[in-house]
Design an enzyme around this catalytic site. Sequence first.
Site, mmCIF file in Angstrom:
data_model
loop_
_atom_site.group_PDB
_atom_site.id
_atom_site.type_symbol
_atom_site.label_atom_id
_atom_site.label_comp_id
_atom_site.label_asym_id
_atom_site.label_seq_id
_atom_site.Cartn_x
_atom_site.Cartn_y
_atom_site.Cartn_z
ATOM 1 N N CYS A 60 83.317 64.132 77.118
ATOM 2 C CA CYS A 60 82.641 62.866 76.840
ATOM 3 C C CYS A 60 83.350 61.649 77.430
ATOM 4 C CB CYS A 60 82.486 62.691 75.338
ATOM 5 S SG CYS A 60 81.464 61.262 74.909
ATOM 6 N N CYS A 116 65.140 58.434 71.445
ATOM 7 C CA CYS A 116 66.390 58.881 70.845
ATOM 8 C C CYS A 116 67.451 57.803 71.009
ATOM 9 C CB CYS A 116 66.861 60.174 71.519
ATOM 10 S SG CYS A 116 65.600 61.468 71.579
#
Length: 333
Positions: free
Chosen positions: A63, A100
């Site tokens: 990430c 989202c």
Amino acid sequence: MTDLSPRHDWTRDDIANLYALPLDTLMAHALTVKQANWPDGKVQKSQLLSIKTGGCAEDCGYCSQSAHFDTGLDASKLMPLDEVVTAARRAKENGADRFCMGAAWRSLKDRDVPKVAAMIEAVKAEGLETCVTLGMLDDGQAEALKSAGLDYYNHNLDTSPEYYGKVVSTRTYDDRLETLGRARTAGLKLCCGGILGMGESREDRIGLIHELSKLTPHPESVPVNMLVPIEGTPLGHSPAISVIEMARAIAVCRVVFPQSWVRLSAGREGMTEEGQALCLLAGANSIFVGDRLLTTDNPEIDEDDAMMGQMGLEAAGRAEMEAPARRTTLIGS
């Protein structure tokens, strides 16, 4: 015989045997399941917006938003409500039916619940399904999000329980499962899948699918992500996984999760049009649209429309978003 309705008694050996089939045989099974449960053949479109970027306390090795790694990404504050609504309207205009919202948090804090709830309410008012990914949830938070109109909570398992510790050390697999349980108890649908290409073995991919298969009911959405290596992260130089392996995993997911949306998620930008088509033929019936996911690129809307047009596929509308069990009679095996 191909199982055309959901099973909750899959074993790892069952899934391993399925995974090992010749690709054409496996895809034939997946197509039979898909046609039985999703006879309209349409593709669901979601759009993802980062409502709070960077500075996350987790150390997920893939990430760019982790505060543990120097990826050149600056942390931001929570996005203002009006900007979220503008982005949601644009997403709807571009054909998305689910919006989202992702925040780079280890866990949702009570002080932020009203702000996120307001976003959910506003997006819902635009006629879109709503999904959020906010990290771990505490008591009462999932219920508050549900009350605001939230449809889906996204919280991926990422990989198998055995490999998980090689990817992240700041939370456990059980932490992930606990949050999924809180969301489900509150009556939320689940969006839960994993990432392929993090250095895991095929056995780990099988283990991930097995863990997902044990969730009862199955997640309504199962995103299958291809790792997008980010410079500065521990997995930034991971060797690429093949598109054929992606298609194989998607086909297995289609068979194991017959009534779930199986989403070809991150990694599409690095695939050819033919590679994406193979994954859709393998059983994927959901994609992310828009030129950005959270912090990585995504194919342009026009490119997606052109590809699906060539394949004769259409986007699914809101009326077609219900679970197939409520709109389709299953074919007997």
